[in-house]
Design an enzyme around this catalytic site. Structure first.
Site, short mmCIF file in Angstrom:
data_model
loop_
_atom_site.label_atom_id
_atom_site.label_comp_id
_atom_site.label_asym_id
_atom_site.label_seq_id
_atom_site.Cartn_x
_atom_site.Cartn_y
_atom_site.Cartn_z
N CYS A 6 3.92 0.45 -3.10
CA CYS A 6 5.31 0.08 -2.81
C CYS A 6 5.92 0.63 -1.53
O CYS A 6 5.49 1.63 -0.97
CB CYS A 6 6.24 0.43 -3.95
N GLY A 32 2.67 -3.29 0.12
CA GLY A 32 2.63 -4.01 -1.15
C GLY A 32 2.77 -5.49 -0.94
O GLY A 32 3.74 -5.93 -0.31
N ASN A 108 9.32 3.90 -4.79
CA ASN A 108 7.95 4.06 -4.33
C ASN A 108 7.46 5.40 -4.84
O ASN A 108 8.04 6.44 -4.53
CB ASN A 108 7.89 4.04 -2.80
N GLY A 109 6.39 5.37 -5.63
CA GLY A 109 5.84 6.62 -6.13
C GLY A 109 5.38 6.49 -7.56
O GLY A 109 5.23 5.38 -8.08
N TYR A 270 -4.20 6.69 6.27
CA TYR A 270 -4.57 5.32 5.92
C TYR A 270 -3.40 4.39 5.67
O TYR A 270 -3.35 3.28 6.19
CB TYR A 270 -5.47 5.34 4.68
#
Lengths: 486, 486, 486, 486
Positions: A6, A32, A108-109, A270
């Protein structure tokens, strides 16, 4: 292949924000691709309006959809998810209605103790309508809000209960907040939008009235969203901080203090785009620096430094610079490949690797190749690529990897949940080398990687060491809410 | 932006070919994304079966579609087209039925005198059901075939009538032919497929029986199709040659001799994939060599060589190598952008350039940048990119271009039909430099480019010089069949 | 279940016609749901523009599509087809370009000697791009036109060659013609459109400029298209007649005289809408009259006359009127069933019959039921319905059928190609009765049916007698173009 | 046009139920076409699995979807909704997770005090994730369940709080319940499924393992679902009753006693299928009886009784029987019309009425017509139909209506929320007659209608009298949750 789970955005402006949120989301589409959504507070209706859809941002929103989302304050979300939960019901933002009005949240998480919290609340008679962590957060928040009447104090209480990684943008009625977990695991930054007609992102889509040029502020998972809108990077939301964002300014306070910083190092290596600046460090610089350090740690006599496109390119440039070995792109990527995984069978997978990557035989044949990539997880893809390069006639293949060996699962937002998927887990480097079939194999050391990132001990390196900034869930296996069958 | 108009494939094997054709087409997907199709000769039904669809190969064909295309010999096509004609009716291969059975044709190129030929035949009472050049070719061929009874003699007669560029794969019932125009303008090569179960491309999709491993031969627009299937590059179809392809071998003869070679130089510079070998020359090498020669012709003191991704990368690597200036990728491409053009308004276009490309300010700021791209057509995109780099704080921006100035339209298969679209037409380089807003501008010279390609005078450089290997159409404007309104 | 193969429309007006054609096609949607298309002559471009699509008219055309079809003269088509050929390539109208401009054709019917004609022309060197009868007709027509320069004389020559059923609407450039085969097998009528703003069909879709109110004339397969547009039925195109239609009038001449009338009796009994008037006879009246005659031919003591909805209703009303037995609707149709046939297995088919039709047990139980339907082809559906009615407790079930026993295939436009599908072929009525499981079975006699239609011997009753107005094809099996496999 | 808001199903069996639920939902598809869903309890996973989708049941579920819904107990839902809320998020069943496991609910009806309940609970700190009544019910239920630990006692408590109409099927983990509101406003019946391989609904879709034949019991909104599955109608759920349904039997108790019966009379007159039996009365019989009584109350000299298809047919049959005037179907319905409403403009609406209904001029011209329909709401459609019949030449048009004049809004599940939409509200019949343009107008009297239904005072006739079985909501306007804008 790992995948981020996300990206979030929030914008407050003096002009409508839906088009700007749309663009900001497109800039972080890599975080995402499963579903996306935008919520704005419509002050005419005095309601939060939401549009959610499966798929890419560019397909999810037409100009009509953006036109309908009228409002000068709003949030947005892009979602990645593992196979099972690919459903529109799980798309975010998630909106609930309470006595204080509507609340909408983008997350997000990963909340490590979500199951426990959910179970605890159920015992008190609560019922949940989704299986997402986001519902846990927003419902706890609503509960605390009904007690404290104050969003900041409410969130402070919530943060004492939840454990894990979370970068949030939240609409509480017509107020916008950005929140980052106490360790600052997931990125979240804030920018100042340009005012005036020349402002970036000011155009409307298909003549839609959206657009901007109304100044204001933006919170986003990555600074590339700011760049796209011509916004100036003002700050990163601090670990444990909650920032209120209005068209006129920002006001933050650390409401969950005292935890050590633990920024996810994988963002630098990344996930984040090469051009993102996270907590003050540019991903591109980190990667190039790692490439240089790899050349120092694992020098080799070779004819050519070759990146695995696109993820290994910046590392390879660094390696080439420091080593003096010429850089060249002789693995060519087919830019039109979206789906390959649907085809079973070993031979299929081989042709699918080749479908994506074609080695230029004429340039590889007889050469000693240094192959550079960002990371190795399962090792299957790298083995196939090494094989590909050898079949093109390489005399030697030396693999250099920008991420130290991954040996532990991640519970904090990265889709690597089980140990047995890691080729480096429980194996000596020498064994991995054999598995992959390379002449030499050099992973960057943790120490050098940490130096390249340049934030000292402020990193989460749980996947490299098994030591996490927050305790892992009890069962330490992939979480999945289960109900007892009586 | 220019766009190639199509790619062709043909395969004869001892095993079913539909899956192999599918993969071969995916390898040349860059040559056309509008529509695609596969025709195979089904010896059980004694008929040619065809599946055509709009869109990308991976979406056009499911495993069921490929399963239904049973046969050991077949052809395939990917199509690009200009806006107006984006319809399934124009998708190829085009199949007709004649007294000698069915004939199916896939075509890459442009027949300059198609309108005249069409008009002439209409006067004889012919009627055409499509507006494609392909129908002109296949109908003429069928006509001659009814006279000569022999495909080779028939095609020889056709080639005396048609003028232009054409690489063809043709099924005449259960026989497969590959044909290249007398000048060899468009590429077409032939490869030998591997036999045995280990053969590349041997896998089936979703357990489909297709696959291969049955050996045989393949004709394809680019050698990357051969690479993907593990086939060995045997030869390029020669200018004016017609080659019959069977599972057991190939047999060619020059049936339209005497014309000078005129290979499209744009294939080397832009269209073909970096890893394609065309008429013996590897595109990657040509491009890197041009980059090196650019460094010689237009040296400059600078801090960084930066490619416009992805098209300028190989040129930039060459430029960096020869100049000694460090190569770095500081223009970051968003890989999730498919559509941007739908949004009107100048500001929109600016944000759309930035949506695709983000400059890393931190690395560009205060630097002297050499910006390298493959070509400049209209100049609008380059102007925006230069602007982008300057706005990121570049001290100087020097543009180097791998293709000499384009000043003349192409009638032979490239989507550049009118002079007024070329920024370099009728302008001095100095003027172009100002238009683009760069500190210096260096186009490769025609001479150096030709040397880099390495095929001497065997190139078509009509778009650079206005001198074409075949006479342009009478009206010398974009062709469009019109009917007189009485 | 039988299915009609197509409906055609043609309109000339002083105003744009695309919206009117759209409505006219929706009125005859029952004649074909597979694909649809509209062609109009655009006098600005001096070209015929066509939009074709799979599926229902209401889905195939949006207001934008109709807007783009600018022109005051045009044709339209709805298509039904048997499974194999369900492809957009076969959709009509079919447009070709010739020396005299473009020709577009819409066809309802079946050309019996199409294969022979096709083969003959192939021998002369012709090539065909589709497998449709329509291409045979339009290509022959174009060929003759190039000789005669006159559409009427050209069509007269074509009609001497082709044998079968055909109602055509044709655009020859900007001229519109309607043609009916020499026997008048398929229906085709002509109406006069209203002028002025009050004219039916004058509205535009979504404010599109289309609409009408410009007067003019329409040709259509059924008069219901005229009704919908407020047009007045002027005449039926006569057998062998070609009528030119302009905005100002119509002009016809019999160009293929001398053949006996042979109107398809199935149009009256099943295909045409109940409210269509064909060759002067209203389908509803024919059906009700047959119902009355059935009551005379096959009287029975019963409690209730029950139609099989919707096809048997009008027959049942007639039967009830004459017999004095009360009419009631106690088989209830589910109006939301589109697909059921995809589910295999006998039990499935049983539940699928019930899914469509539910018998009201409370009203059927213990009653003597007269079940009335229009026709029996295979008998399987009727057997299931009888079974359904019995399972609802009917004391007796008496079946009455509005069409005499079908015993011969149809080669002239109805999807009944093989003898072995007919339950009545080679069986005595008594045997059919047993098969169906009914207490009594009464088919209308041919004589009574003919009287009810009221056109004397002017009917084609080939499927009842095996005697056809035109000779059946040589092989007398389902036609399918085959190519010899050498 | 009015529209019912939803249908529910619940099945417990010894075999998998998803296919049976699928069929049961198709039988009541007329109750809602917007979205649909099925939830089953999967005892292997010990979880409730749900599949929801927009659109018709036949498109929403493929055989794979049904295969994935493994379980012998489950519920289903079809939903109709007013424009605004047409979103997948609102589709049912709605599933929540609690300390006692998962609960899934399907609801037909309208909770009058939902806003008040919602507001009250919000004050206690609750947050809601949807805007549906269903969430109010299921959340209250979960809350009470956490106190009482017993579903029946929990529901009894809920029923003391909620006011309105509700027929529910509920999964509480692996237990199935059917509940009907204290007045029994919405229908809900229970049937016994057949056992053994011959059982209806036993087939699987596409070989899916679903199917049935395992006996058990079904609850459904209408008895036609039972008919389709071969189930025997056992009982109607009584007003205020909660019934537990297992594969082995049913056990009910009245948990909300004391309220008068108030069955929605509109179910009998319009919503329910003609073949449904509700609370012991067959809709078809009620309608035919009303038709007969209309003939008695409003006799007229006429030539033909003509139904407005399909809704007026049964009434017309009754009218014709009693009056002796011949019944005939001379308004022909086009069965292929789905969308017409998208086209604005008065003339458009006229052509759209004609698109749906075509009068047979030849049979209407000069005749005195009795036009029979089930009900008149706004009157616009009836005015257009009368106009249509007159334009076909009718000498007289007499309208007879099966439902007494509608003058009050419905708050209990029918989409008629505002007074001003009713043509009969505040108007004398004579005025309505003029508005509609008919020669005479006869509405059935309330008394006769009540007699025809045959349930005495057990009917809700709120829309006819303004007297409702439960108090209307405070504002007495269309409910819409609003949040205060501070």
């Amino acid at each position: 292949m790992m995948n981020e789970e996300c990206g979030v955005v929030g914008i407050a402006s003096r002009n409508p924000v839906s088009v700007s949120i749309y663009y900001a989301l497109r800039a972080i589409q890599h975080r995402g691709q499963e579903s996306t959504g935008i919520s704005v507070f419509d002050s005419t209706l005095c309601r939060i309006k939401t549009h959610k859809s499966m798929g890419l941002v560019e397909r999810a929103f037409g100009s009509r959809d953006l036109d309908k989302l009228k409002g000068n304050i709003g949030i947005g979300h892009v979602r990645y998810s593992t196979a099972g939960g690919s459903r529109i019901e799980n798309a975010q933002p998630l909106t609930i209605s309470t006595q204080f009005g509507e609340i909408s949240l983008a997350h997000n998480g990963d909340i490590v103790n979500a199951d426990a919290l959910r179970a605890g609340r159920k015992k008190e008679g609560w019922a949940f309508t989704t299986e997402t962590d986001s519902e846990v957060i927003v419902r706890l928040f609503a509960g605390e809000l009904s007690q404290t009447k104050d969003p900041v104090r409410a969130m402070a209480r919530v943060m004492r209960q939840i454990s894990g990684s979370y970068s949030l943008t939240i609409l509480v009625g017509n107020r916008l907040f950005a929140v980052r977990d106490p360790n600052g695991i997931k990125p979240l930054c804030i920018g100042k939008l340009p005012s005036g007609s020349g402002g970036a992102g000011s155009g409307a889509i298909n003549g839609a009235s959206g657009g901007n040029g109304g100044g204001g502020y933006i919170a986003a998972s990555e600074s590339v969203s700011l760049d796209l809108l011509g916004a100036e990077l003002v700050m990163d939301v601090q670990p444990g901080e909650m920032v209120e964002i209005t068209a006129d300014g920002i006001a933050g306070s650390i409401i969950a203090p005292g935890a050590p910083r633990a920024h996810c190092m994988f963002e630098y290596l990344y996930f984040a785009r090469d051009d993102s600046v996270i907590d003050g460090r540019l991903a591109h610089e980190v990667r190039e620096s790692i490439g240089e350090r790899l050349a120092e740690e694992y020098p080799v006599k070779a004819d050519m430094v070759v990146p695995v496109p696109d993820s290994g390119r910046t590392y390879a440039i660094g390696y080439a610079k420091r080593s003096g070995i010429p850089f060249d792109e002789v693995l060519i990527k087919n830019r039109y490949i979206w789906r390959t995984f649907i085809m079973p069978g070993q031979e299929q997978r081989d042709i699918n690797v080749r479908l994506k990557l074609n080695p230029i035989k004429g340039l590889i044949n007889g050469k000693r190749i240094v192959l550079v990539d960002d990371s190795i997880v399962r090792g299957t893809t790298m083995r196939r690529i090494v094989n590909l390069v050898r079949s093109a006639g390489a005399k030697e293949v030396h693999v250099r990897v920008g991420c130290p060996p991954i040996v532990s699962p991640c519970y904090l937002g990265i889709d690597m949940h089980t140990v047995d998927q890691f080729i480096a887990a429980g194996r000596q480097i020498e064994e991995v080398k054999k598995e992959i079939g390379t002449d030499s194999l050099g992973y960057i050391s943790i120490g050098s990687m940490v130096k390249a990132v340049g934030l000292g001990n402020s990193l989460c390196v749980g996947c490299l060491t098994g030591k996490y900034p927050v305790p892992p869930p009890d069962n330490a296996t992939p979480r999945k809410t289960k109900q007892k069958c009586i």
